[in-house]
Design an enzyme around this catalytic site. Structure first.
Site, PDB file in Angstrom:
ATOM      1  CG  HIS A   1    -121.406 -12.410 -19.739  1.00 49.14           C
ATOM      2  ND1 HIS A   1    -121.229 -12.865 -18.453  1.00 49.14           N
ATOM      3  CD2 HIS A   1    -122.697 -11.970 -19.794  1.00 49.14           C
ATOM      4  CE1 HIS A   1    -122.361 -12.724 -17.764  1.00 49.14           C
ATOM      5  NE2 HIS A   1    -123.262 -12.170 -18.556  1.00 49.14           N
TER       6      HIS A   1
ATOM      7  CB  SER B   1     -92.949  -5.625 -33.759  1.00 53.80           C
ATOM      8  OG  SER B   1     -92.032  -6.694 -33.757  1.00 53.80           O
TER       9      SER B   1
ATOM     10  CE  LYS C   1     -98.199  -7.222 -33.172  1.00 56.08           C
ATOM     11  NZ  LYS C   1     -97.385  -7.898 -32.146  1.00 56.08           N
TER      12      LYS C   1
ATOM     13  CD  GLU D   1    -100.104  -3.279 -25.305  1.00 59.69           C
ATOM     14  OE1 GLU D   1    -100.039  -4.497 -25.131  1.00 59.69           O
ATOM     15  OE2 GLU D   1     -99.430  -2.688 -26.165  1.00 59.69           O
TER      16      GLU D   1
END
Ligand code: ARG
Length: 458
Positions: free
Chosen positions: A155, A276, A282, A289
């Site tokens: 979970h 970024s 970043k 992804e």
């Protein structure tokens, strides 16, 4: 250029020309198309269906076309409908009438069924090699981090301690099954449909087995209607590719989580991350992804094939031309993902201390604490309840089980002794989980070695 002459009085309407053509996307099968034609022509010659002279001209002509395509001298220009038409027209241009005899006892229907099988058969091999490389990286990393304790989750809540190597090996297992599926699918794919012709076989005395053998195929199709209509092999491959993407996508999801500041279990190499345009701090896991995102394409390709095929009456229908872009896209996508994913994983930095720190919070040794009481004679349910009370007490005192004083332990259950601290140390917790397939470093070492070894046998 079209192949049907005689019956037709008009050219195909130019507005449907492009719509009807597949050359822009089936030209990638040129080698397989030529190999199939070489085997077919050789058999026609041996069976006396065409003369030896014609057979020789066809062979030389096909080889010169192959050579010219590979050298770049011949490009896929012109209004040819598909790769089969392209090769045949070029052949006839080069060798004259003999070229027109190549299509004896053959149809584009069995030709395309063969070409696609041969093309995907090669891709299966590439895919297996790429999957093996990824497994190799996983096995090496698992060995390296066989004792890096980290929390195992259910979970997405910290559950029980494992080691990083064990988590990696879980993906190794999935990928080994993926390799098995690709290899299995290749077996059913490697059957020669030539001789099915348009749908009803032929009256010529073909030697179908000889063609299959020349193409290193494992046999011939048993039914001419099925031979030209079957695309199971493409669907099967797409399904196997979909599962690979499920696995790569889940792995990517974990890599994305693990590399976030909240976890900071790993860091991606600069060469496999992006920045970024506005936030200078970043470091984004774009590659992971994209792999996660591209899974959608492959599932879509799989669905395309299923939908194209599901309502088709036997035998060939032009709908089936739609199979290629879908299955090619699925293969290309998975290969691109593997090509990026493997070096990305290989170059991660692992922060063992952060994993260890995360494993120390969250009471992930609570089960082991209960097991300690069980070892001292308490029934598991009572031990579970006592440990639950201990956890509640820890939360009250803002400590964890390792730092809770023994007096508190004894208040809840007199069976506790000083030995409990050793029993619940994270190292003990993982070391003792040495059940086959468990996260104990000794077992991880064994499994990593087994994984490596199985790569040789596959
Ligand atoms: N380009 C076609 C395909 O990909 C080849 C087979 C054409 N056969 C036919 N009868 N029109 O399916």
């Amino acid at each position: 250029m079209k192949l049907w002459t005689g019956r037709f009085k008009k050219e195909l309407d130019p507005r449907t020309n492009d719509f009807n053509r597949s050359l822009p996307f089936d030209s990638r099968m040129y080698r397989q198309d030529i190999e199939g034609s070489l085997a077919h022509a050789a058999m026609l010659g041996r069976q006396g269906i065409i003369s030896d002279g014609d057979c020789e001209k066809i062979t030389d002509g096909l080889l010169s076309i192959l050579h010219d395509i590979e050298s770049g001298a011949l490009t896929f220009d012109g209004e040819y409908e598909d790769i089969h038409t392209f090769v045949e027209a070029n052949l006839t241009e080069r060798i004259g009438d003999a070229g027109k005899r190549l299509h004896t006892a053959r149809s584009r229907n069995d030709q395309v069924a063969l070409d696609l099988r041969l093309y995907l058969r090669d891709e299966c091999e590439t895919l297996v090699d790429m999957l093996k490389s990824l497994c190799e990286v996983i096995a090496d990393k698992a060995l390296l981090y066989k004792d890096a304790v980290m929390p195992g989750y259910t979970h997405l809540q910290r559950a029980q301690p494992i080691v990083f190597g064990h988590a990696l090996l879980a993906y190794g297992e999935m990928l080994i099954r993926d390799i098995g599926r690709i290899k299995d699918c290749r077996k059913r794919m490697n059957i020669c449909p030539l001789g099915s012709c348009a749908l009803a076989g032929t009256t010529y005395p073909l030697n179908r087995e000889a063609v299959a053998a020349a193409l290193f195929m494992d046999g011939i199709s048993n039914n001419s209607l099925d031979g030209v209509s079957d695309r199971d092999f493409a669907i099967e491959l797409c399904s196997a590719l979909s599962l690979i993407m499920v696995h790569l996508s889940r792995f990517s999801e974990e890599i994305i989580l693990w590399s976030s500041s909240e976890f900071k279990f790993i860091e991606l190499d600069d060469a496999f991350s992006t920045g970024s345009s506005i936030m200078p701090q970043k470091k984004n896991p774009d590659i992971a992804e994209l792999v996660r995102g591209k899974s959608g394409r492959v599932f879509g390709d799989n669905m395309t094939l299923l939908t194209v095929m599901k309502g088709l009456p036997l035998a060939y229908n032009k709908d089936m031309q739609e199979d290629k872009e879908a299955v090619f896209d699925a293969v290309d996508t998975v290969e691109k993902c593997l090509a990026a994913f493997t070096p990305m994983l290989d170059s991660i930095t692992v922060y063992k201390e952060n994993m260890r720190k995360a494993a120390s919070g969250g009471f992930i040794n609570a089960t082991d604490c209960a097991d300690y009481l069980v070892s001292r004679g308490l029934p598991f349910r009572d031990a579970y309840k006592a440990t639950g009370e201990l956890v509640a007490r820890c939360i009250e005192l803002n400590v964890d089980l390792e730092t809770l004083p023994i007096s508190e332990y004894k208040k809840i259950c007199p069976l506790f002794e000083d030995g409990v601290y050793g029993a619940i140390s994270l190292e003990t917790c993982v070391n003792n989980r040495s059940v086959a397939g468990g996260p104990a470093p000794s077992e991880v070492e064994k499994c990593a070695a087994k994984l490596k070894q199985s790569l040789f046998c596959l």
